[in-house]
Design a protein around this motif. Structure first.
Motif, PDB file in Angstrom:
ATOM      1  N   ALA A   1      54.415  54.073  63.618  1.00 61.99           N
ATOM      2  CA  ALA A   1      55.501  55.063  63.689  1.00 61.99           C
ATOM      3  C   ALA A   1      56.422  54.777  64.880  1.00 61.99           C
ATOM      4  CB  ALA A   1      54.919  56.469  63.787  1.00 61.99           C
ATOM      5  N   LEU A   2      55.837  54.433  66.029  1.00 60.86           N
ATOM      6  CA  LEU A   2      56.655  54.119  67.208  1.00 60.86           C
ATOM      7  C   LEU A   2      57.520  52.887  66.986  1.00 60.86           C
ATOM      8  CD1 LEU A   2      54.121  54.743  70.102  1.00 60.86           C
ATOM      9  CD2 LEU A   2      56.339  55.871  69.823  1.00 60.86           C
ATOM     10  N   VAL A   3      56.935  51.839  66.405  1.00 61.77           N
ATOM     11  CA  VAL A   3      57.699  50.608  66.162  1.00 61.77           C
ATOM     12  C   VAL A   3      58.803  50.881  65.148  1.00 61.77           C
ATOM     13  CG1 VAL A   3      57.567  48.266  65.216  1.00 61.77           C
ATOM     14  CG2 VAL A   3      55.825  49.081  66.827  1.00 61.77           C
TER      15      VAL A   3
ATOM     16  N   LYS B   1      65.959  48.308  74.802  1.00 62.86           N
ATOM     17  CA  LYS B   1      66.651  48.154  73.512  1.00 62.86           C
ATOM     18  C   LYS B   1      65.994  48.995  72.412  1.00 62.86           C
ATOM     19  CE  LYS B   1      69.285  45.066  75.319  1.00 62.86           C
ATOM     20  NZ  LYS B   1      70.365  45.607  76.102  1.00 62.86           N
ATOM     21  N   ALA B   2      64.787  49.498  72.658  1.00 65.97           N
ATOM     22  CA  ALA B   2      64.078  50.319  71.672  1.00 65.97           C
ATOM     23  C   ALA B   2      64.757  51.675  71.536  1.00 65.97           C
ATOM     24  CB  ALA B   2      62.626  50.509  72.094  1.00 65.97           C
ATOM     25  N   ASN B   3      64.803  52.174  70.336  1.00 64.30           N
ATOM     26  CA  ASN B   3      65.450  53.458  70.051  1.00 64.30           C
ATOM     27  C   ASN B   3      64.422  54.586  70.159  1.00 64.30           C
ATOM     28  OD1 ASN B   3      67.436  55.250  69.248  1.00 64.30           O
ATOM     29  ND2 ASN B   3      67.034  54.943  67.085  1.00 64.30           N
ATOM     30  N   LEU B   4      63.923  54.820  71.380  1.00 62.59           N
ATOM     31  CA  LEU B   4      62.903  55.856  71.586  1.00 62.59           C
ATOM     32  C   LEU B   4      63.389  56.989  72.484  1.00 62.59           C
ATOM     33  CD1 LEU B   4      59.744  53.609  72.100  1.00 62.59           C
ATOM     34  CD2 LEU B   4      60.410  54.862  70.048  1.00 62.59           C
TER      35      LEU B   4
ATOM     36  N   THR C   1      42.036  52.089  66.419  1.00 63.90           N
ATOM     37  CA  THR C   1      41.465  52.780  65.267  1.00 63.90           C
ATOM     38  C   THR C   1      42.594  53.010  64.274  1.00 63.90           C
ATOM     39  OG1 THR C   1      41.911  55.007  66.088  1.00 63.90           O
ATOM     40  CG2 THR C   1      39.829  53.991  66.784  1.00 63.90           C
ATOM     41  N   ALA C   2      42.268  53.553  63.127  1.00 70.76           N
ATOM     42  CA  ALA C   2      43.296  53.837  62.122  1.00 70.76           C
ATOM     43  C   ALA C   2      44.336  54.818  62.668  1.00 70.76           C
ATOM     44  CB  ALA C   2      42.654  54.393  60.853  1.00 70.76           C
ATOM     45  N   ALA C   3      43.895  55.783  63.461  1.00 66.78           N
ATOM     46  CA  ALA C   3      44.830  56.761  64.031  1.00 66.78           C
ATOM     47  C   ALA C   3      45.813  56.097  64.988  1.00 66.78           C
ATOM     48  CB  ALA C   3      44.060  57.869  64.753  1.00 66.78           C
ATOM     49  N   GLU C   4      45.296  55.221  65.857  1.00 66.27           N
ATOM     50  CA  GLU C   4      46.183  54.514  66.795  1.00 66.27           C
ATOM     51  C   GLU C   4      47.109  53.571  66.048  1.00 66.27           C
ATOM     52  OE1 GLU C   4      43.781  56.682  69.071  1.00 66.27           O
ATOM     53  OE2 GLU C   4      42.938  55.216  67.695  1.00 66.27           O
TER      54      GLU C   4
ATOM     55  N   LYS D   1      60.369  53.682  64.620  1.00 66.65           N
ATOM     56  CA  LYS D   1      61.406  54.435  65.305  1.00 66.65           C
ATOM     57  C   LYS D   1      62.173  53.527  66.287  1.00 66.65           C
ATOM     58  CE  LYS D   1      62.282  58.479  68.129  1.00 66.65           C
ATOM     59  NZ  LYS D   1      61.741  59.593  68.870  1.00 66.65           N
ATOM     60  N   ALA D   2      61.461  52.660  66.977  1.00 66.02           N
ATOM     61  CA  ALA D   2      62.081  51.788  67.974  1.00 66.02           C
ATOM     62  C   ALA D   2      63.123  50.864  67.369  1.00 66.02           C
ATOM     63  CB  ALA D   2      61.004  50.975  68.693  1.00 66.02           C
ATOM     64  N   VAL D   3      62.897  50.406  66.151  1.00 67.96           N
ATOM     65  CA  VAL D   3      63.838  49.466  65.523  1.00 67.96           C
ATOM     66  C   VAL D   3      64.871  50.153  64.643  1.00 67.96           C
ATOM     67  CG1 VAL D   3      62.193  47.563  65.615  1.00 67.96           C
ATOM     68  CG2 VAL D   3      62.345  48.957  63.552  1.00 67.96           C
ATOM     69  N   SER D   4      64.793  51.466  64.537  1.00 72.05           N
ATOM     70  CA  SER D   4      65.744  52.186  63.672  1.00 72.05           C
ATOM     71  C   SER D   4      67.134  52.260  64.279  1.00 72.05           C
ATOM     72  CB  SER D   4      65.246  53.595  63.385  1.00 72.05           C
ATOM     73  OG  SER D   4      65.223  54.380  64.554  1.00 72.05           O
TER      74      SER D   4
END
Length: 67
Positions: free
Chosen positions: A60-62, A32-35, A51-54, A64-67
């Motif tokens: 960003a992934l989440v 169902k994720a929009n990836l 870490t802050a980078a992860e 995009k996934a819910v967009s």
């Protein structure tokens, strides 16, 4: 394990390494994720350390996934 849903459909979930005695934790996405990107894309990611980078990549992934 935590999971996040939109419209009662699970979009992403987290599996803790300690609970499953695994080498790394996993952040996964349902169908169902929009990836979707082309004909092949990852649906789960290994995470050894947060870490802050992860954290930024996950956000960003989440998003995009819910967009």
């Amino acid at each position: 394990m935590p999971a996040y849903a939109k419209d009662d459909k699970v979009i992403c979930f987290f599996q803790n390494a300690g609970k499953f005695k695994a080498r790394y934790s996993t952040l996964g996405f349902s169908d169902k994720a929009n990836l979707d990107e082309g004909k092949m894309w990852p649906t789960s990611f290994a995470l050894k350390e947060m870490t802050a980078a992860e954290e930024a990549k996950i956000a960003a992934l989440v998003k995009k996934a819910v967009s």
